[in-house]
Design a protein around this motif. Structure first.
Motif, mmCIF file in Angstrom:
data_model
loop_
_atom_site.group_PDB
_atom_site.id
_atom_site.type_symbol
_atom_site.label_atom_id
_atom_site.label_comp_id
_atom_site.label_asym_id
_atom_site.label_seq_id
_atom_site.Cartn_x
_atom_site.Cartn_y
_atom_site.Cartn_z
ATOM 1 N N PRO A 1 14.563 4.753 2.534
ATOM 2 C CA PRO A 1 13.921 6.163 2.240
ATOM 3 C C PRO A 1 13.790 6.304 0.602
ATOM 4 O O PRO A 1 14.572 5.558 -0.235
ATOM 5 C CB PRO A 1 15.033 7.067 2.620
ATOM 6 C CG PRO A 1 16.357 6.379 2.820
ATOM 7 C CD PRO A 1 15.845 4.990 3.006
ATOM 8 N N ASN A 2 12.717 6.820 0.286
ATOM 9 C CA ASN A 2 12.364 6.988 -1.267
ATOM 10 C C ASN A 2 13.176 8.179 -1.767
ATOM 11 O O ASN A 2 12.339 9.433 -2.027
ATOM 12 C CB ASN A 2 10.819 7.131 -1.328
ATOM 13 C CG ASN A 2 10.461 7.204 -2.957
ATOM 14 O OD1 ASN A 2 11.339 7.561 -3.585
ATOM 15 N ND2 ASN A 2 9.193 7.008 -2.964
ATOM 16 N N ILE B 1 0.963 -1.384 -0.025
ATOM 17 C CA ILE B 1 -0.243 -0.135 -0.122
ATOM 18 C C ILE B 1 0.896 1.152 0.070
ATOM 19 O O ILE B 1 2.047 1.416 0.852
ATOM 20 C CB ILE B 1 -0.896 0.000 1.321
ATOM 21 C CG1 ILE B 1 -1.958 1.108 1.174
ATOM 22 C CG2 ILE B 1 -0.205 -0.218 2.521
ATOM 23 C CD1 ILE B 1 -3.302 1.052 1.925
ATOM 24 N N ASP B 2 0.528 2.242 -0.864
ATOM 25 C CA ASP B 2 1.271 3.502 -0.899
ATOM 26 C C ASP B 2 -0.244 4.265 -1.200
ATOM 27 O O ASP B 2 -0.552 4.728 -2.245
ATOM 28 C CB ASP B 2 2.312 3.482 -2.119
ATOM 29 C CG ASP B 2 2.823 5.119 -2.138
ATOM 30 O OD1 ASP B 2 2.453 5.897 -1.315
ATOM 31 O OD2 ASP B 2 3.488 5.152 -3.188
ATOM 32 N N HIS C 1 4.234 8.337 4.894
ATOM 33 C CA HIS C 1 4.535 9.693 4.641
ATOM 34 C C HIS C 1 4.768 10.563 5.621
ATOM 35 O O HIS C 1 3.706 10.784 6.715
ATOM 36 C CB HIS C 1 3.307 10.284 3.655
ATOM 37 C CG HIS C 1 3.376 9.378 2.195
ATOM 38 N ND1 HIS C 1 2.693 8.245 2.319
ATOM 39 C CD2 HIS C 1 4.056 9.453 0.941
ATOM 40 C CE1 HIS C 1 2.875 7.691 1.214
ATOM 41 N NE2 HIS C 1 3.476 8.393 0.341
ATOM 42 N N GLY C 2 5.948 11.034 6.050
ATOM 43 C CA GLY C 2 6.075 12.080 7.227
ATOM 44 C C GLY C 2 5.830 11.011 8.540
ATOM 45 O O GLY C 2 5.741 9.975 8.297
ATOM 46 N N GLU D 1 -2.037 5.926 5.277
ATOM 47 C CA GLU D 1 -1.778 4.677 6.236
ATOM 48 C C GLU D 1 -2.016 5.224 7.566
ATOM 49 O O GLU D 1 -2.409 4.123 8.339
ATOM 50 C CB GLU D 1 0.056 4.580 5.952
ATOM 51 C CG GLU D 1 0.567 5.607 6.131
ATOM 52 C CD GLU D 1 0.716 6.439 5.066
ATOM 53 O OE1 GLU D 1 1.836 7.547 5.132
ATOM 54 O OE2 GLU D 1 0.169 6.575 4.053
ATOM 55 N N TRP D 2 -1.681 6.356 7.860
ATOM 56 C CA TRP D 2 -1.978 6.728 9.507
ATOM 57 C C TRP D 2 -3.570 6.694 9.884
ATOM 58 O O TRP D 2 -3.770 6.368 11.091
ATOM 59 C CB TRP D 2 -1.644 8.187 9.555
ATOM 60 C CG TRP D 2 -0.168 8.449 9.041
ATOM 61 C CD1 TRP D 2 0.296 9.352 8.064
ATOM 62 C CD2 TRP D 2 1.234 7.627 9.594
ATOM 63 N NE1 TRP D 2 1.624 9.174 7.599
ATOM 64 C CE2 TRP D 2 1.972 8.246 8.856
ATOM 65 C CE3 TRP D 2 1.168 6.776 10.444
ATOM 66 C CZ2 TRP D 2 3.180 7.543 8.968
ATOM 67 C CZ3 TRP D 2 2.662 6.295 10.727
ATOM 68 C CH2 TRP D 2 3.364 6.871 9.942
ATOM 69 N N GLU D 3 -4.176 6.682 8.936
ATOM 70 C CA GLU D 3 -5.756 6.671 9.373
ATOM 71 C C GLU D 3 -6.325 5.172 9.183
ATOM 72 O O GLU D 3 -7.290 4.675 9.804
ATOM 73 C CB GLU D 3 -6.904 7.428 8.545
ATOM 74 C CG GLU D 3 -6.337 8.925 8.948
ATOM 75 C CD GLU D 3 -5.455 9.614 8.252
ATOM 76 O OE1 GLU D 3 -5.293 9.339 7.257
ATOM 77 O OE2 GLU D 3 -4.791 10.398 8.822
#
Length: 92
Positions: free
Chosen positions: A66-67, A11-12, A40-41, A17-19
């Protein structure tokens, strides 16, 4: 189709992702054997809860990258699910 296990879940979702991470661990979701996620962050306590929840569910991180090509604020993680007894007494 009724699945019991999903071998690889990637998943991206650009900050969702945080929720949504607790939904990935829900009882009505097939077991996710490997979980690949780009985060992200790192929103403070939410990020701590994210990693603690995955660990409590039996996921071990085996990759972190890291991207740097597209967004240095993004990090790709890979987790594999193990029996939680595997982690008893270990400091991760």
């Amino acid at each position: 189709e009724q699945l019991d296990i999903i071998d690889v879940f990637k998943i991206d979702c650009e900050n969702c992702e945080w929720e949504t991470y607790l939904d990935w661990l829900a009882d009505d979701v097939p077991l996710l054997h490997q979980l690949l996620v780009e985060v992200h962050g790192a929103p403070g306590q939410t990020a701590i809860d994210f990693f603690d929840s995955l660990e409590s569910a039996g996921y071990l991180r085996y990759h972190k990258e890291p991207n740097i090509q597209y967004n240095p604020g993004c990090i790709e993680y890979a987790f594999v699910r193990v029996e939680t007894s595997f982690m008893e007494g270990k400091t991760l």
